[in-house]
Every structure is written in C-alpha cells, then in structure tokens.
Scaffold this motif. Structure first.
Motif, short mmCIF file in Angstrom:
data_model
loop_
_atom_site.label_atom_id
_atom_site.label_comp_id
_atom_site.label_asym_id
_atom_site.label_seq_id
_atom_site.Cartn_x
_atom_site.Cartn_y
_atom_site.Cartn_z
N LEU A 333 0.82 -1.21 0.00
CA LEU A 333 0.00 0.00 0.00
C LEU A 333 0.86 1.26 0.00
N LYS A 334 1.94 1.28 0.77
CA LYS A 334 2.80 2.47 0.84
C LYS A 334 3.43 2.77 -0.51
N LEU A 335 3.86 1.73 -1.21
CA LEU A 335 4.46 1.91 -2.53
C LEU A 335 3.43 2.45 -3.52
N GLN A 337 0.78 4.24 -2.75
CA GLN A 337 0.53 5.64 -2.36
C GLN A 337 1.58 6.58 -2.96
N LEU A 338 2.85 6.20 -2.86
CA LEU A 338 3.94 7.03 -3.39
C LEU A 338 3.87 7.10 -4.91
N SER A 344 -1.31 10.91 1.71
CA SER A 344 -1.75 10.01 2.77
C SER A 344 -2.27 8.71 2.18
N VAL A 345 -2.01 7.59 2.89
CA VAL A 345 -2.54 6.30 2.43
C VAL A 345 -4.07 6.29 2.53
N THR A 348 -5.53 7.10 -0.76
CA THR A 348 -5.43 5.94 -1.66
C THR A 348 -6.54 4.94 -1.39
#
Length: 375
Positions: A333-335, A337-338, A344-345, A348
């Motif tokens: 999820l973090k990848l 989002q970036l 912010s996630v 997303t």
C-alpha cells in the motif's frame, strides 16, 4: 485605536468616516488587553487599506466579493477559480441578501438540501461556504463559523464501475473508431488515444500529469519517469505545479510503458517532419498543432469509449483501475501511495480502491488457507 474593559472582556474602538461623518466602531477583542489590541490594530489596518468596515451586519454578497478579491483570486488555480465563481453565483442568488450574522447552520443545511434537489453537488457548495466563512473568521468579521457542522446531504449511491483488463483490450482495439477527427494526420490520433489509455492504466498518473509529460522527463536507462508539472485545463501550452508536494515524484516504468513512450517519440518526429521544421515539440502527448492537449478535448472521446466498453467511462477511472490492480497483485500500500503521489494512504484507500473479483478470490483463498475441513 482605543481599548477598554467591560466586565471580564476587552473591547477595541476606532473611528471611520462614512459620507464625511465620523462613526465609532466597537468590537469584542477578547479576554485580555493584548488580544483586543492585536485584533483592533489588524481591523483598523484593513479599514485603512480597503475603506471597508468589516461588520457582521454586512450582507453575504459583499463578503463573497471580499473573499474573491482577497483570497480566491490570489490563492486558487485558474480552473478551480472558474468553478468556484460559478458556485458562488448560485450562493449569492439564494443567500446573498442576508446579513451574515443572521446566517445559521440550519439555513445553510437547507440550502444544501435545495442544491441536491436541483441535482447539484452539495459537497461543492459546502466547500465554498466553508471557504467564505473561514475567511470571515480570519478577518474578525464573525466569531463563529456556521459551516462547522454542515454535512453533505446526499451520498453517491451509484455502483462504482471498474475498468478491467478486458475493457482495456477493447479500448485499444477500437482506437480507430474512438479517435476519428477531421484534424487527424494519418493515424496520429488513433495511436495517441491508444497510447494515452495504456499509459494512464499502467502508470496511474492523473490526466493533467500525463498531458504535461515531456520526453526530457524520461530516464530510459533507469526506466523512471519524473512527474513535475500538470497541463492547464483551460489554456494550451500552460503548465502548473502538481496538486501536492507528494505529486512531484519519480515512478518506475515497465517495458510496455517504455515502448509506448518510444512510439510517441516516433509519432512526434513524424509530425515535426510533416511541419517541415515549423514545430518544436518535447511533449509526449501533443495535438496535431504541436501544442498541449486540453482535457476538454479528451472528454469528447469519453462517450465513445463508454459505448465500446458499455460503462460510464471517465479518464480518471484508469487511475482507479491501476490502483486496484496493483493492490490485487500484492503490491504494498505504501508503494502504491507514493506511485500515485498521494500525501496520505487514507486518500489511496478511500478514493482510489474498488473491490475487484481478484480481491474477492484472494479473500476466499486466504480463508481456505486458514482452516480446511478434513471430513
């Protein structure tokens, strides 16, 4: 400017001149002398600068004009300002003659209900009202914001449609039907529609970001794309900074995306040759005149694409589909989002993820792995 204490509160006073007549203006400054002095100096300075006495007796239509001149026209982007003006005109028409001190939360809530009954988005009007009254608070015109507890009255109950891999194949295979135009140069527009659909689906870029891309943004060695600008929605060859700080980013490219960009390079070179050196184009997606493409131009194709895939198609759906596909395939999820450029996630998850059939199957597979009946 003078201050005085009445009971437990401090008030400030200054003189104004209306039609040659001196008038005393007195306002609540706060619980301390220091607060009263600070507020009084600020309001007197505003009066000397604008000639306007900020007063809760002011009508909303005047507050809207002040908000436009002193905030919206300075801070908002051109396209956002255009839409804001349209919403403010409706607000003025309905509430403009009211004194701002008489505008209560229930009056504003009823206004939002009215907007929904007229098939207008109450969310947009809620944002505008919050902006106006937040401005009024900062200018010491009001002590309370009547918008604080407003709610958007109607939620979108339509089923969210998701673009699938099969839809993408249909769109790409039908690009000739989609892009028919009297401005076509050979197959230039056919290829461009196909390439734009694939790039948006595989990169997750916002439409404005894709239309602002230049070949100089591509690092073919590292297979990276640098996103640093977005194409203006109203004027050709005008570019803005992206939506947020996180929107300025680098994303990874796969071989298909590299091939798409190289294909665009070949098509642009062909267009430059046809122009006999009259065009200098660095844009990956340029119109046949060599200038940037307006998003309104793309909207002409939305209905044709929707007819082909039998869905209510919008270009932003490709970004949502990209997000859902990555998460379905186990990308963190973090990848994601970036990659999308979200700050912010939560953005997303809340706005860009649709539940796909693949996700449902993943859930079933996980359940099967948790416990199996041996009988």
């Amino acid at each position: 400017m003078r201050v005085r204490k009445r009971g437990s509160k401090w008030y400030y006073t200054f003189d104004v001149y209306i039609n040659g007549q001196r008038k005393k203006v007195e306002r609540l400054g706060g619980l301390s002398k220091k607060d009263a002095l600070e507020k009084g100096i600020k309001e007197e300075a505003n009066y000397l600068r604008t000639g306007i006495v900020y007063d809760s007796n002011m009508k909303l239509k005047l507050l809207i004009e002040l908000y436009l001149r002193n905030y919206a026209e300075i801070k908002l982007k051109k396209y956002t300002l255009k839409n804001t003006r349209l919403h403010l005109e409706i607000i003025k028409k309905n509430l403009g003659k009211m004194k701002i001190r008489d505008i209560s939360p229930i009056i504003l809530q009823q206004f939002l209900l009215q907007m929904d009954s007229e098939d207008r988005s109450s969310n947009n009007y809620k944002k505008c009202l919050k902006g106006i009254f937040s401005f009024a608070l900062k200018m010491n015109i009001l002590e309370k914001n009547p918008c604080t507890n407003l709610i958007a009255t109607v939620k979108n109950t339509k089923k969210k449609e998701l673009i699938t891999n099969d839809d993408i194949k249909l769109i790409v295979g039908s690009s000739t039907r989609i892009a028919q135009s009297r401005l076509m140069v050979g197959d230039y527009r056919n290829d461009q529609v196909k390439d734009l659909v694939l790039l948006l689906y595989l990169s997750g870029l916002r439409v404005g970001e894709a239309l602002g891309l230049k070949f100089s943004d591509v690092d073919f060695e590292k297979k990276e794309l640098h996103i640093s600008r977005t194409a203006d929605k109203l004027d050709k060859d005008v570019f803005d900074i992206p939506k947020t700080k996180g929107s300025i980013r680098r994303i990874e490219l796969n071989d298909v995306l590299i091939e798409i960009i190289k294909n665009r390079k070949n098509e642009v070179e062909r267009l430059k040759n046809i122009s006999e050196g009259n065009m200098e184009i660095d844009l990956i997606f340029a119109d046949v005149d060599g200038k940037s493409i307006l998003q309104d131009t793309l909207r002409r194709y939305s209905k044709k694409i929707g007819t082909i895939i039998k869905k209510n198609f919008g270009w932003h759906m490709l970004r949502t589909a990209h997000t859902t596909e990555l998460l379905t395939k186990g990308v963190g999820l973090k990848l994601v989002q970036l990659r999308l450029g979200h700050s912010s996630v939560n953005t997303t998850l809340n706005h860009y993820v649709s539940i796909s059939e693949g996700m449902k199957q993943q859930c079933i597979d996980a359940l099967d792995g948790m416990y199996k009946n041996e009988n």
